[in-house]
Design a protein around this motif. Structure first.
Motif, PDB file in Angstrom:
ATOM      1  N   GLY A  92       0.540  -0.926   0.255  1.00 15.52           N
ATOM      2  CA  GLY A  92       0.228   0.324   0.387  1.00 15.52           C
ATOM      3  C   GLY A  92       0.813   1.378  -0.082  1.00 15.52           C
ATOM      4  N   ALA A  95       0.286   6.550   4.889  1.00 18.16           N
ATOM      5  CA  ALA A  95      -0.186   7.878   4.454  1.00 18.16           C
ATOM      6  C   ALA A  95       0.359   8.901   5.851  1.00 18.16           C
ATOM      7  CB  ALA A  95      -1.882   6.982   5.268  1.00 18.16           C
ATOM      8  N   GLU A 126      -2.203   2.485   3.946  1.00 15.89           N
ATOM      9  CA  GLU A 126      -3.545   2.197   3.279  1.00 15.89           C
ATOM     10  C   GLU A 126      -3.574   1.631   2.092  1.00 15.89           C
ATOM     11  OE1 GLU A 126      -4.839   6.358   1.771  1.00 15.89           O
ATOM     12  OE2 GLU A 126      -5.409   7.144   3.504  1.00 15.89           O
ATOM     13  N   HIS A 127      -4.315   0.786   1.688  1.00 13.50           N
ATOM     14  CA  HIS A 127      -4.296  -0.148   0.903  1.00 13.50           C
ATOM     15  C   HIS A 127      -5.702  -0.222  -0.388  1.00 13.50           C
ATOM     16  CE1 HIS A 127      -1.523  -1.913   4.503  1.00 13.50           C
ATOM     17  NE2 HIS A 127      -2.426  -2.149   4.884  1.00 13.50           N
ATOM     18  N   TRP A 131      -9.480  -0.256   2.677  1.00 14.99           N
ATOM     19  CA  TRP A 131      -9.151  -0.456   3.436  1.00 14.99           C
ATOM     20  C   TRP A 131      -7.339   0.075   4.521  1.00 14.99           C
ATOM     21  CZ3 TRP A 131     -10.517  -5.442   6.556  1.00 14.99           C
ATOM     22  CH2 TRP A 131     -12.489  -6.036   5.781  1.00 14.99           C
ATOM     23  N   SER A 132      -6.964  -0.230   5.813  1.00 17.58           N
ATOM     24  CA  SER A 132      -6.122   0.058   6.463  1.00 17.58           C
ATOM     25  C   SER A 132      -5.649  -0.532   7.290  1.00 17.58           C
ATOM     26  CB  SER A 132      -5.967   2.004   6.423  1.00 17.58           C
ATOM     27  OG  SER A 132      -7.021   2.049   7.345  1.00 17.58           O
ATOM     28  N   GLN A 134      -2.832   1.060  10.998  1.00 17.14           N
ATOM     29  CA  GLN A 134      -2.040   1.361  11.280  1.00 17.14           C
ATOM     30  C   GLN A 134      -1.328   0.445  12.901  1.00 17.14           C
ATOM     31  OE1 GLN A 134      -4.203   3.742  14.501  1.00 17.14           O
ATOM     32  NE2 GLN A 134      -3.187   5.336  15.081  1.00 17.14           N
TER      33      GLN A 134
END
Length: 332
Positions: A92, A95, A126-127, A131-132, A134
């Motif tokens: 990804g 971000a 971020e994907h 999706w993301s 952390q």
């Protein structure tokens, strides 16, 4: 001998999202370069209970109220200082990042000092398809990425640390879909629901989904009485017993203990003779972690040479659920 273990990320959402289309499901690699159950352990799962009570994805309580991620901890700070990589769980774009916060327990700093920065040093990746992920509590100065960077699955982002709102070295890992928290162990589980949902871990990570209600994370021997702080820092490993040590002490630390659990530890000589034992009182409440020890002062001019064996037993509701034996060799 008991302590509350706390960790927190920036977001404290507890809603678990369900993805509409199975084709959009994102699978994740393990985000720490460690072997689960050996060199790292899960301290806390996502809290599925919408009230002030707690519920993990297997209907247990390996979480705390409002916890929005998975806490992957190292055995102690000595292991953290060796440098354990945090890696991207999927490809990804980076971000957000933060670095520069000290690796100091919140017990020392106080929560006011890290207000608004509870995640500590970390990153958000971020994907595709909303999706993301952390990554929180990373080591100061260890981040290897910046916003805008493209990363591949398994690429190092930094190192596990002790920054932000935490008392122990670990990665707080949060998955989100369209901004809503998703438990990677139970995607699709509704609020307040457990033993349901789908795993988002890659098929090669089958062992990750093997739920462990309780785990032993530290065992060892020392030449003196042991404290929880010395186990946490790893300092106690610098005091192994020898033939002329004033004492011989065995210790065990476990996580995920429950009210009414019974713990016992015994120490035997090379000939098998019981030389020390300790049977802890039943626990009055659930404990995030707890340690027990048993030892004896040296009676003669030296400890007899040979292999000394310690055995730890944990019983829950009358049944033995954990047993671990370990040895130390005392040279002449």
């Amino acid at each position: 001998m008991r302590t509350r273990v706390a960790a927190s990320a920036v977001c404290m959402l507890t809603i678990c999202a369900s993805v509409s289309h199975s084709s959009e499901l994102q699978l994740f690699a393990w985000p720490v370069a460690c072997e689960l159950g050996t060199t790292c352990f899960i301290q806390n799962y996502v809290d599925h209970d919408p009230s002030d009570k707690t519920l993990d994805f297997r209907c247990g309580h390996r979480t705390y109220d409002g916890h929005d991620g998975t806490d992957i901890r190292l055995p102690d700070l000595a292991d953290q200082r060796k440098g354990v990589e945090v890696v991207a769980a999927a490809s990804g774009r980076v971000a957000h990042t933060r670095d520069g916060m000290d690796d100091v327990s919140v017990k020392v700093l106080g929560k006011a000092a890290i207000a608004g920065r509870e995640c500590g040093n970390g990153a958000v990746v971020e994907h595709e398809n909303g999706w993301s992920t952390q990554y929180c509590h990373m080591a100061k100065g260890s981040l290897r990425v910046k916003p805008g960077d493209r990363v591949n699955s398994g690429q190092a982002l930094g190192l596990v640390g002790l920054s932000g709102n935490t008392e122990f070295p670990h990665l707080h890992f949060t998955v989100r879909y369209d901004g809503t928290v998703v438990d990677p162990f139970a995607e699709g589980a509704a609020k307040g629901e457990c033993n349901s949902g789908r795993s988002l871990w890659q098929p090669t990570l089958d062992s990750v989904s093997n739920y462990r209600p309780t785990e032993i994370i530290n065992v060892g021997f020392a030449d003196r009485a042991v404290t929880m702080d010395e186990i946490e820092t790893g300092e106690i490993k610098q005091s192994p017993p020898g033939s002329h040590s004033a004492a011989l002490v065995a210790y065990v630390r476990a996580i995920g203990l429950q009210a009414e659990d019974e713990q016992a530890i015994e120490l035997r000589s090379p000939e098998g003779q019981l030389i020390a034992e300790y049977r802890a009182p039943k626990l009055p409440r659930d404990q995030a972690q707890y340690f027990v020890s048993a030892g004896r002062k040296r009676g003669g001019s030296a400890w007899p040479p040979g292999a000394y064996t310690a055995t730890f037993v944990l019983r829950r509701k009358g049944a033995e659920i954990e047993r671990r034996s370990f040895q130390v060799d005392i040279a002449p």
